[in-house]
Motif scaffolding. Structure first.
Motif, PDB file in Angstrom:
ATOM      1  N   ARG A 274       0.828  -1.207   0.000  1.00 52.89           N
ATOM      2  CA  ARG A 274       0.000   0.000   0.000  1.00 52.89           C
ATOM      3  C   ARG A 274       0.866   1.262   0.000  1.00 52.89           C
TER       4      ARG A 274
ATOM      5  N   TRP B   1      -6.107  -1.771  -0.222  1.00 54.09           N
ATOM      6  CA  TRP B   1      -6.873  -1.517   1.015  1.00 54.09           C
ATOM      7  C   TRP B   1      -8.330  -1.190   0.724  1.00 54.09           C
TER       8      TRP B   1
ATOM      9  N   TYR C 172     -11.596  -3.181   2.212  1.00 52.56           N
ATOM     10  CA  TYR C 172     -12.448  -2.312   3.025  1.00 52.56           C
ATOM     11  C   TYR C 172     -13.904  -2.422   2.565  1.00 52.56           C
TER      12      TYR C 172
ATOM     13  N   THR D  57     -11.192  -3.670   7.669  1.00 51.38           N
ATOM     14  CA  THR D  57     -10.054  -2.962   7.089  1.00 51.38           C
ATOM     15  C   THR D  57     -10.320  -1.474   7.202  1.00 51.38           C
TER      16      THR D  57
END
Lengths: 155, 562
Positions: free
Chosen positions: B348, B406, B410, B505
C-alpha cells in the motif's frame, strides 16, 4: 498561511527554471525564427487537384540556393514520392492533404508537422548532410498507414 | 497522562470514522465500478500485449482483427473505462466515508451513470469489433466511424456527467449541514476531479454531437481543425484527471499508511485549486505543429501548459517532506537514514511510492513535450507513447493498484493477508521492471524517429527504420512482463473482493499535520475557483476557436480509409 522556508526556496527555484525555459523558447521562436510549423492558409480539401500550386506538385527552384517542394499527402502516399535537392539548400515544403489528417516527419531531422485537410502547411529545412532521408506519415491515417513513406535524396 | 488523554481522543475519532464507514449500498456501488475497471485492465492488457508483439515484428495480426482495431480497443478500454470507472468508484467510496454516506438519490444517479456508461461502451465497442470504427481513441475527422461509435461515446460522457452532478449534490448538502467546517480533503479532491470531468468534457461533447450528425449523413461536411481543437481541449484534461485522482491518494492516504501526518492543509487545497484552474488549456500543446494557428498563440499556450507544472512541483516537495518527517519521527538519522524507516514491504506504500518516483522523469518529459522546439522533435513519435506509459501506465496505474489493496478489502469487509501483501509487492516489482523496459525503449526509439500508432514496418528496409528494431524488441519484452503484472493484479483484486478472510479494514485517512492551523475559508469556495478556471479557458480558447470558425476552409466529408 505559513509556508516553510525550504518550500519557498524550492518554489522560487522551480518557478525560476520555468521562466528561464520560457525565455529561451521565446528567443528561439521569435528571434531565431525557430517557431514550429504554423502556416495559416486554407484550401478546399475536395478540390486540391485543381487548386494551384497543388495541381502541379513537384520540386521548384525559387532562388539561388532555395527550393520549394509542393506536395500532396493522401492515403497512403506522398506526391511526388521521390524528391532530390542539393545539400545546403533552403528547402520549403508546401503541403496539404487530399483526404484525412496525415503527419509529415523526416526521420533524424527536426521536421515534423501535421497536415490537415483544408489547410496548407509549410515547413522549411536545410539539409546539411547528403544522404537518403526517410519521410513518413506519423499520424494514423488508415489501414495502409505503415506503408506511407517516401525518400528525399540530398546530393 | 497527557499521552493517555490523546490516546482516548484518537480512539473516539476512530470510532466516529468507523461509524461513518461505507454503507452496504455504497460499497456495492464502488465494488461494481472497481470490477468493471479491473476487467477492462485484463482485456485491455491482453490487447496491449498483442500490439507490442506485432510492433516488434514477432507476430502478425489476422486480417479480421487488425493492429489498428486492437489499438483502438486497447485505448478505449484503458484510457476510458479503467481510469474513469476506477476514479468514480474510488471517489464515491471516499465521499461515502468522509461525508457520512452517499445520499440515496445521489446513489441512484451514480447507478444510472454506471449503466449509461456500460451501454455507451457496448455501443462504441460493437463497431470497433466489426471494423466499422478503426479510428483510434482520438477519432480525428474526417476519418469517419459508424454513428453508433459516436453515440456510444456521447452516452459515456453523459454517464460521467451524472456522476459528477451527484458528487456536487453530495458535497453541497454536506456543506449546508456543516457550515463551519472545511470540506474533508478527499471530498475536496473529488470535487476538483468532477469539476474537471464536467467542464473539461464540454468541448469534446460538442465535437462528438457534430460527428454523430456528420457520420449519419445529416451534416455534409465537418470543420476538421475545429473538431481537433475541441478534442484536445479535453484530451489532456482527462490525463490530468487521473493524475489528480492519484495525487489525492498521495496527499491523503499514503501519509496514514506510513504512520505520518498530512502535509499543510492549506497548501494541499491550493494545489488542487491550481490544478483545476490551469488544466484545460493544457491540451493545446498537442497542436504545437498544427497549421492554422500562429506562433504567438502557440507560445502563449506553451506558457499556459507549463503552468500546470507548478502545482506538480509543489506536490513533489510535499511528498518528500512527509516522508522525511515521518522517517525522522520514527528515529531515522542522518541525511538519508529516514528512508530506511519507511514501510517498504507494504504494497500500500511501495506501489504509490514507485508511482511518485516515476513521475519525476514523467513530469520532466512532459515539460520537454510542452515546449515548442522539443515538441517538434518528438511529436507523434514513440516518445509520446513512452511518456504516456510512464505517466498514466506507471504513476497513475501503480497508485490505483496500491489503493486497491486496502480499498477493495475495506469495501468487501475482508482483510489484506500478509501473503496477499507479498503478492502485491511482487506485482509492483514486475510492473515497474516491465514499464522500465517498455516506456524506456519507447522514449529512446521515439527520439530516433520511430512513429507511434503504426504497425510493424521497415519502410522498404530503410536503414534508419531497421535501426529501430532492437528497441522495439525490448518494448515487446516489457509488454510481456506487464501482462504477467496485469494477471496478478486482477487476481489480487477479485481475491480481495470475494475470497480473502473476513474482517475489518481501515479506510486510511491521514490527520492534518497541524490541526490548530486555521485553513482560510476561501480555499473552499468552489464558485471562485470555477470562475477563475473559466477565465483561464477563455484566455486560451476564445481567440483560436473564433478564428477557426470564422476563417474556416470548406469542410470535409466522411472518409473511410481502413
Amino acid at each position: 498561511m505559513k509556508i516553510h522556508r525550504y518550500e519557498k526556496i524550492w518554489l522560487t527555484l522551480s518557478f525560476g527554471v520555468i521562466l528561464i525555459f520560457m525565455l529561451i523558447i521565446g528567443v528561439q521562436a521569435f528571434a531565431f525564427e525557430h517557431a514550429p510549423p504554423s502556416h495559416k492558409e486554407i484550401i478546399d480539401p475536395q478540390k486540391v487537384d485543381v487548386t494551384a500550386p497543388f495541381d502541379n506538385p513537384g520540386v521548384f527552384q525559387t532562388g539561388e540556393n532555395e527550393y520549394e517542394v509542393v506536395m500532396t499527402l493522401q492515403a497512403f502516399g506522398f506526391t511526388p514520392h521521390e524528391v532530390e535537392v542539393p545539400a545546403g539548400a533552403k528547402v520549403t515544403f508546401t503541403l496539404t492533404s487530399k483526404d484525412v489528417i496525415h503527419g509529415f516527419q523526416i526521420a533524424q531531422t527536426n521536421v515534423n508537422a501535421m497536415v490537415v485537410p483544408g489547410h496548407i502547411q509549410k515547413v522549411t529545412q536545410t539539409f546539411s548532410k547528403p544522404g537518403e532521408y526517410l519521410v513518413l506519415c506519423n499520424e494514423y491515417c488508415g489501414i495502409g498507414h505503415e506503408m506511407m513513406a517516401m525518400t528525399i535524396t540530398v546530393k | 497522562m497527557k499521552e493517555q488523554k490523546q490516546e482516548t481522543k484518537r480512539t473516539l475519532k476512530e470510532k466516529a470514522s468507523q461509524a461513518l464507514g461505507v454503507s452496504e449500498a455504497d460499497a456495492k456501488l464502488s465494488k461494481s465500478y472497481m470490477s468493471v475497471a479491473f476487467l477492462a485492465l485484463l482485456i485491455g492488457g491482453f490487447l496491449g500485449l498483442l500490439q507490442g508483439l506485432e510492433r516488434a515484428g514477432l507476430i502478425q495480426m489476422p486480417s479480421w482483427f487488425t493492429y489498428y482495431q486492437v489499438l483502438t480497443a486497447h485505448g478505449l478500454l484503458l484510457v476510458l473505462v479503467l481510469t474513469a470507472f476506477f476514479a468514480i468508484g474510488y471517489f464515491y467510496a471516499g465521499m461515502s466515508h468522509t461525508l457520512g454516506g452517499i445520499l440515496p438519490h445521489v446513489r441512484t444517479m451514480a447507478w444510472i451513470g454506471f449503466w449509461l456508461k456500460i451501454v455507451g461502451f457496448v455501443f462504441a465497442v460493437i463497431p470497433v469489433v466489426m471494423n466499422d470504427a478503426t479510428v483510434m481513441f482520438t477519432f480525428y475527422p474526417p476519418m469517419a466511424a459508424s454513428p453508433l461509435f459516436y453515440i456510444g461515446l456521447a452516452l459515456i460522457v453523459i454517464g460521467v456527467w451524472i456522476c459528477a452532478f451527484g458528487a456536487f449534490i453530495n458535497v453541497a448538502t454536506w456543506r449546508k449541514q456543516n457550515p463551519a467546517k472545511h470540506i474533508p480533503m478527499l471530498a475536496f479532491f473529488a470535487t476538483g476531479v468532477f469539476v474537471l470531468l464536467f467542464f473539461g468534457s464540454i468541448g469534446v461533447t460538442i465535437e462528438v454531437i457534430m460527428l454523430i450528425f456528420w457520420s449519419a449523413g445529416v451534416m455534409e461536411t465537418i470543420n476538421v481543425m475545429l473538431s481537433r481543437t475541441l478534442f484536445w481541449s479535453f484530451g489532456h484534461t482527462l490525463v490530468n484527471i487521473w493524475y489528480l485522482t492519484a495525487v489525492s491518494a498521495w496527499y491523503v492516504i499514503v501519509p496514514k499508511i506510513i504512520g505520518g501526518k498530512r502535509f499543510s492543509d492549506t497548501l494541499t487545497r491550493v494545489v488542487v485549486a491550481m490544478l483545476v484552474i490551469t488544466n484545460i488549456p493544457g491540451g493545446f500543446h498537442h497542436q504545437i505543429v498544427d497549421p492554422a494557428m500562429g506562433p504567438a498563440l502557440k507560445y502563449m499556450h506553451v506558457f499556459m501548459s507549463l503552468s500546470i507544472a507548478f502545482p506538480s512541483l509543489m506536490t513533489a516537495f510535499a511528498m518528500f517532506y512527509v516522508f522525511e518527517r515521518t522517517g525522522r519521527a520514527k528515529g531515522g538519522k542522518g541525511l538519508f537514514g529516514w528512508l530506511k524507516k519507511l514501510p517498504w514491504k507494504d504494497v500500500r506504500f511501495l506501489a504509490p511510492f514507485i508511482a511518485m518516483v516515476a513521475f519525476i522523469p514523467a513530469g520532466a518529459g512532459g515539460i520537454a513535450q510542452t515546449t515548442n522546439q522539443l515538441n517538434q522533435v518528438v511529436h507523434n513519435t514513440m516518445w509520446v507513447v513512452g511518456h504516456f506509459h510512464l505517466t498514466v501506465g506507471t504513476s497513475v496505474a501503480l497508485t490505483f493498484f496500491g489503493i486497491s489493496y486496502w480499498l477493495i478489502p475495506y469495501l468487501s469487509k475482508r482483510v489484506l493477508t500478509p501473503a496477499m501483501n507479498k503478492v502485491g509487492v511482487i506485482q509492483t516489482i514486475i510492473w515497474t521492471v516491465g514499464m522500465l523496459f517498455m516506456a524506456g525503449s519507447m522514449h529512446y526509439v521515439g527520439l530516433l524517429g520511430s512513429p507511434r500508432r503504426t504497425s510493424y514496418t521497415t519502410y522498404g528496409d530503410h536503414a534508419v527504420a531497421l535501426g529501430w528494431d532492437p528497441y522495439l524488441f525490448l518494448l515487446a519484452i516489457g509488454g510481456t512482463l506487464l501482462i504477467i503484472g496485469v494477471l496478478i493484479q486482477v487476481y489480487a483484486v477479485f481475491h480481495l473482493m470475494f475470497f480473502a478472510p473476513k474482517g475489518q479494514t481501515e479506510f486510511p485517512i491521514a490527520e492534518p499535520e497541524e490541526p490548530e492551523e486555521q485553513t482560510p475559508l476561501w480555499t473552499d469556495r468552489w464558485g471562485v475557483i470555477i470562475a477563475l478556471m473559466i477565465l483561464v479557458i477563455a484566455i486560451g480558447y476564445v481567440v483560436p476557436l473564433t478564428d477557426l470558425i470564422v476563417n474556416a476552409p470548406p469542410g470535409s466529408p466522411p472518409i473511410r480509409t481502413w
